[in-house]
Design a protein around this motif. Structure first.
Motif, mmCIF file in Angstrom:
data_model
loop_
_atom_site.group_PDB
_atom_site.id
_atom_site.type_symbol
_atom_site.label_atom_id
_atom_site.label_comp_id
_atom_site.label_asym_id
_atom_site.label_seq_id
_atom_site.Cartn_x
_atom_site.Cartn_y
_atom_site.Cartn_z
ATOM 1 N N LEU A 115 0.832 -1.201 0.000
ATOM 2 C CA LEU A 115 0.000 0.000 0.000
ATOM 3 C C LEU A 115 0.868 1.253 0.000
ATOM 4 N N ALA A 116 1.956 1.249 0.761
ATOM 5 C CA ALA A 116 2.869 2.399 0.792
ATOM 6 C C ALA A 116 3.433 2.662 -0.597
ATOM 7 N N GLY A 117 3.843 1.612 -1.299
ATOM 8 C CA GLY A 117 4.370 1.766 -2.648
ATOM 9 C C GLY A 117 3.327 2.293 -3.616
ATOM 10 N N LEU A 118 2.105 1.771 -3.515
ATOM 11 C CA LEU A 118 1.032 2.240 -4.387
ATOM 12 C C LEU A 118 0.719 3.713 -4.147
ATOM 13 N N LEU A 119 0.699 4.127 -2.899
ATOM 14 C CA LEU A 119 0.403 5.525 -2.576
ATOM 15 C C LEU A 119 1.498 6.452 -3.086
ATOM 16 N N CYS A 120 2.760 6.025 -2.971
ATOM 17 C CA CYS A 120 3.870 6.840 -3.477
ATOM 18 C C CYS A 120 3.777 6.979 -4.991
ATOM 19 N N GLN A 121 3.476 5.904 -5.690
ATOM 20 C CA GLN A 121 3.339 5.970 -7.145
ATOM 21 C C GLN A 121 2.164 6.847 -7.546
ATOM 22 N N ALA A 122 1.064 6.733 -6.842
ATOM 23 C CA ALA A 122 -0.119 7.532 -7.161
ATOM 24 C C ALA A 122 0.149 9.021 -6.961
#
Length: 57
Positions: A34-41
């Motif tokens: 989730l942390a990675g997805l939020l950073c990419q978003a």
């Protein structure tokens, strides 16, 4: 709703709370997919170190 909760839980590996370096309160670090997805978003290049505004609910 229960399915959504379980899906989000599966994306979070660990939540780390540490005393704030400055002032009172805690710093929160979110680890996992989730942390990675939020950073990419957000278009972030690395960890987001901006603090969220203090809020009393």
């Amino acid at each position: 709703m229960e399915v959504v909760k379980e899906a989000l839980r599966a994306l979070v590996e660990r939540i780390v709370l540490t005393p704030a370096a400055e002032g009172t309160g805690l710093d929160l670090t979110l680890e996992g997919d989730l942390a990675g997805l939020l950073c990419q978003a957000a278009g972030a290049e690395g960890p987001n170190t901006k603090k969220a505004p203090d809020r009393v609910l």
